[in-house]
Design an enzyme around this catalytic site. Structure first.
Site, mmCIF file in Angstrom:
data_model
loop_
_atom_site.group_PDB
_atom_site.id
_atom_site.type_symbol
_atom_site.label_atom_id
_atom_site.label_comp_id
_atom_site.label_asym_id
_atom_site.label_seq_id
_atom_site.Cartn_x
_atom_site.Cartn_y
_atom_site.Cartn_z
ATOM 1 N N TYR A 247 14.751 -5.526 15.023
ATOM 2 C CA TYR A 247 14.702 -5.381 13.558
ATOM 3 C C TYR A 247 15.896 -6.083 12.905
ATOM 4 O O TYR A 247 15.740 -6.824 11.928
ATOM 5 C CB TYR A 247 14.692 -3.888 13.235
ATOM 6 C CG TYR A 247 14.519 -3.537 11.777
ATOM 7 C CD1 TYR A 247 13.279 -3.668 11.138
ATOM 8 C CD2 TYR A 247 15.585 -3.045 11.026
ATOM 9 C CE1 TYR A 247 13.124 -3.324 9.799
ATOM 10 C CE2 TYR A 247 15.433 -2.695 9.699
ATOM 11 C CZ TYR A 247 14.205 -2.829 9.089
ATOM 12 O OH TYR A 247 14.056 -2.487 7.761
ATOM 13 N N SER B 248 17.540 -5.832 5.099
ATOM 14 C CA SER B 248 18.013 -4.472 5.399
ATOM 15 C C SER B 248 19.500 -4.527 5.712
ATOM 16 O O SER B 248 19.990 -5.556 6.213
ATOM 17 C CB SER B 248 17.263 -3.939 6.617
ATOM 18 O OG SER B 248 17.905 -2.786 7.119
ATOM 19 N N ILE C 290 15.979 4.434 2.911
ATOM 20 C CA ILE C 290 15.154 4.780 1.749
ATOM 21 C C ILE C 290 14.035 5.699 2.236
ATOM 22 O O ILE C 290 13.422 5.436 3.280
ATOM 23 C CB ILE C 290 14.539 3.496 1.115
ATOM 24 C CG1 ILE C 290 15.624 2.421 0.862
ATOM 25 C CG2 ILE C 290 13.777 3.825 -0.162
ATOM 26 C CD1 ILE C 290 16.720 2.777 -0.102
ATOM 27 N N SER D 287 0.820 -1.218 0.000
ATOM 28 C CA SER D 287 0.000 0.000 0.000
ATOM 29 C C SER D 287 0.850 1.262 0.000
ATOM 30 O O SER D 287 0.413 2.317 -0.445
ATOM 31 C CB SER D 287 -0.940 0.005 1.217
ATOM 32 O OG SER D 287 -0.229 -0.336 2.384
HETATM 33 P P1 NAP Z 1 6.434 1.535 4.903
HETATM 34 O O1 NAP Z 1 6.451 2.680 3.959
HETATM 35 O O2 NAP Z 1 6.207 1.761 6.338
HETATM 36 O O3 NAP Z 1 5.377 0.459 4.335
HETATM 37 C C1 NAP Z 1 5.192 -0.745 5.030
HETATM 38 C C2 NAP Z 1 4.176 -1.587 4.296
HETATM 39 O O4 NAP Z 1 4.024 -2.830 5.008
HETATM 40 C C3 NAP Z 1 2.801 -0.945 4.242
HETATM 41 O O5 NAP Z 1 2.167 -1.282 3.027
HETATM 42 C C4 NAP Z 1 2.073 -1.599 5.417
HETATM 43 O O6 NAP Z 1 0.658 -1.647 5.306
HETATM 44 C C5 NAP Z 1 2.646 -3.005 5.336
HETATM 45 N N1 NAP Z 1 2.518 -3.724 6.605
HETATM 46 C C6 NAP Z 1 3.085 -3.435 7.800
HETATM 47 N N2 NAP Z 1 2.711 -4.321 8.725
HETATM 48 C C7 NAP Z 1 1.880 -5.205 8.107
HETATM 49 C C8 NAP Z 1 1.151 -6.338 8.529
HETATM 50 N N3 NAP Z 1 1.179 -6.781 9.801
HETATM 51 N N4 NAP Z 1 0.382 -6.989 7.606
HETATM 52 C C9 NAP Z 1 0.336 -6.568 6.333
HETATM 53 N N5 NAP Z 1 0.998 -5.501 5.865
HETATM 54 C C10 NAP Z 1 1.753 -4.820 6.751
HETATM 55 O O7 NAP Z 1 7.812 0.719 4.834
HETATM 56 P P2 NAP Z 1 8.947 0.645 3.704
HETATM 57 O O8 NAP Z 1 10.022 1.589 4.076
HETATM 58 O O9 NAP Z 1 8.357 0.689 2.355
HETATM 59 O O10 NAP Z 1 9.503 -0.801 4.013
HETATM 60 C C11 NAP Z 1 9.230 -1.930 3.194
HETATM 61 C C12 NAP Z 1 10.235 -3.012 3.528
HETATM 62 O O11 NAP Z 1 11.560 -2.523 3.276
HETATM 63 C C13 NAP Z 1 10.224 -3.434 5.000
HETATM 64 O O12 NAP Z 1 10.435 -4.815 5.108
HETATM 65 C C14 NAP Z 1 11.400 -2.672 5.579
HETATM 66 O O13 NAP Z 1 11.925 -3.307 6.712
HETATM 67 C C15 NAP Z 1 12.362 -2.714 4.417
HETATM 68 N N6 NAP Z 1 13.394 -1.687 4.482
HETATM 69 C C16 NAP Z 1 13.077 -0.365 4.436
HETATM 70 C C17 NAP Z 1 14.090 0.577 4.530
HETATM 71 C C18 NAP Z 1 13.818 2.063 4.480
HETATM 72 O O14 NAP Z 1 14.736 2.841 4.786
HETATM 73 N N7 NAP Z 1 12.642 2.497 4.104
HETATM 74 C C19 NAP Z 1 15.428 0.166 4.679
HETATM 75 C C20 NAP Z 1 15.704 -1.190 4.725
HETATM 76 C C21 NAP Z 1 14.687 -2.115 4.613
HETATM 77 P P3 NAP Z 1 -0.260 -0.390 5.837
HETATM 78 O O15 NAP Z 1 -0.023 0.719 4.841
HETATM 79 O O16 NAP Z 1 -1.639 -0.905 5.805
HETATM 80 O O17 NAP Z 1 0.251 -0.059 7.197
#
Ligand code: NAP
Length: 248
Positions: free
Chosen positions: A155, A142, A188, A14
């Site tokens: 994490y 990550s 990111i 989403s």
């Molecule tokens: P984000 O913008 O917070 O989005 C998280 C997504 O996961 C949202 O669609 C959320 O749904 C969904 N989600 C969370 N908990 C859930 C659950 N229990 N059941 C179903 N869906 C769930 O995060 P992001 O930064 O895009 O991160 C995506 C992935 O990349 C994660 O695994 C994160 O650890 C990894 N990552 C991110 C970064 C960074 O800097 N951004 C760095 C390293 C790794 P809702 O919208 O409904 O809440």
């Protein structure tokens, strides 16, 4: 790129990285089934955007922590789209805290969402890939799971677990022509960084050799490559995308 109406199932699309991956793959003609936890409006927006790209798309409000619900999502996807070719384990959360102050719930929520969630979706969908003798799985980990980041023991543990899961599964299913890889982003620009204070973010950027945060679209491009036939000889690897932050 040769995708021929394949179907990808993506957790947590989403917002953020999952959303960018969904759009990128849909742009290649891949049908998209995705889940989310709360953001119904964002999910509907994404459905509209992907519909306009001329592929099938459906969103499901399913908690990735709940195996039974995930299994139903997988079964519904197979029925609607005729099968699953690509699994993207992306849903993830942070609950950063010094270990000395971390509540057991903060530990379990992060492990259950990030690591159990990766098990839940992969376990529910893998048999279909094995039967069809082919597919690609991408697990979003990550750099925190590689180098460790203070206040992220929960994490980091979940993300290091995902790297082990990736390697083990890659060896297990290689003979079925299923490739399993991980992508390890650094910092990111998504909502997940919202918790960070602005001055901390500024300090952080100074430590990144490329001197900026990354973009979800940049992560999505690696995912697109890794699930494509161009990456047909790559499995069991973790690809870091962090602007040089964790280089040794
Ligand atoms: P984000 O913008 O917070 O989005 C998280 C997504 O996961 C949202 O669609 C959320 O749904 C969904 N989600 C969370 N908990 C859930 C659950 N229990 N059941 C179903 N869906 C769930 O995060 P992001 O930064 O895009 O991160 C995506 C992935 O990349 C994660 O695994 C994160 O650890 C990894 N990552 C991110 C970064 C960074 O800097 N951004 C760095 C390293 C790794 P809702 O919208 O409904 O809440």
């Amino acid at each position: 790129m040769t995708h021929n109406k394949k179907t990808a199932i993506i957790s947590g699309a989403s917002r953020g990285i999952g959303r960018a991956v969904a759009v990128e793959l849909a742009g290649e003609g891949v049908n998209i089934s995705f889940n989310y936890l709360k953001s119904s409006n964002d999910a509907l927006d994404l459905e509209k955007e992907i519909n306009d790209l001329g592929v099938k798309v459906k969103s499901f409000q399913v908690d990735i922590k709940d195996y039974k619900a995930v299994k139903s999502w997988v079964d519904d996807t197979k029925e609607l789209f005729g099968g699953i070719d690509i699994i993207i384990n992306n849903a993830g959360i942070v609950k950063d805290k010094a270990l000395a102050l971390m509540a057991p719930d903060d530990w379990h929520d992060v492990i259950n969402t990030n690591l159990d969630g990766t098990f839940n979706l992969t376990r529910a969908a893998i048999v279909g890939l094995i039967k069809q003798k082919g597919g690609a799985i991408i697990n979003i980990t990550s750099v925190s799971g590689i180098v460790g980041i203070p206040r992220q023991t929960n994490y980091s543990a979940s993300k290091a677990g995902i790297i082990g899961f990736t390697k083990s599964l890659a060896r297990e299913v290689a003979s079925y022509n299923i490739r399993v890889n991980a992508v390890a982003p650094g910092f990111i620009e998504t909502d997940i960084l919202k918790e960070l204070k602005e001055d901390y973010k500024d300090q952080l950027v100074k430590q990144i050799p490329l001197n900026r945060l990354g973009k979800s679209e940049e992560v999505a491009k690696i995912v697109k490559f890794l699930v494509s036939e161009d990456a047909g000889y790559i499995t069991g690897q973790t690809f870091v995308i962090d602007g040089g932050l964790s280089m040794v």
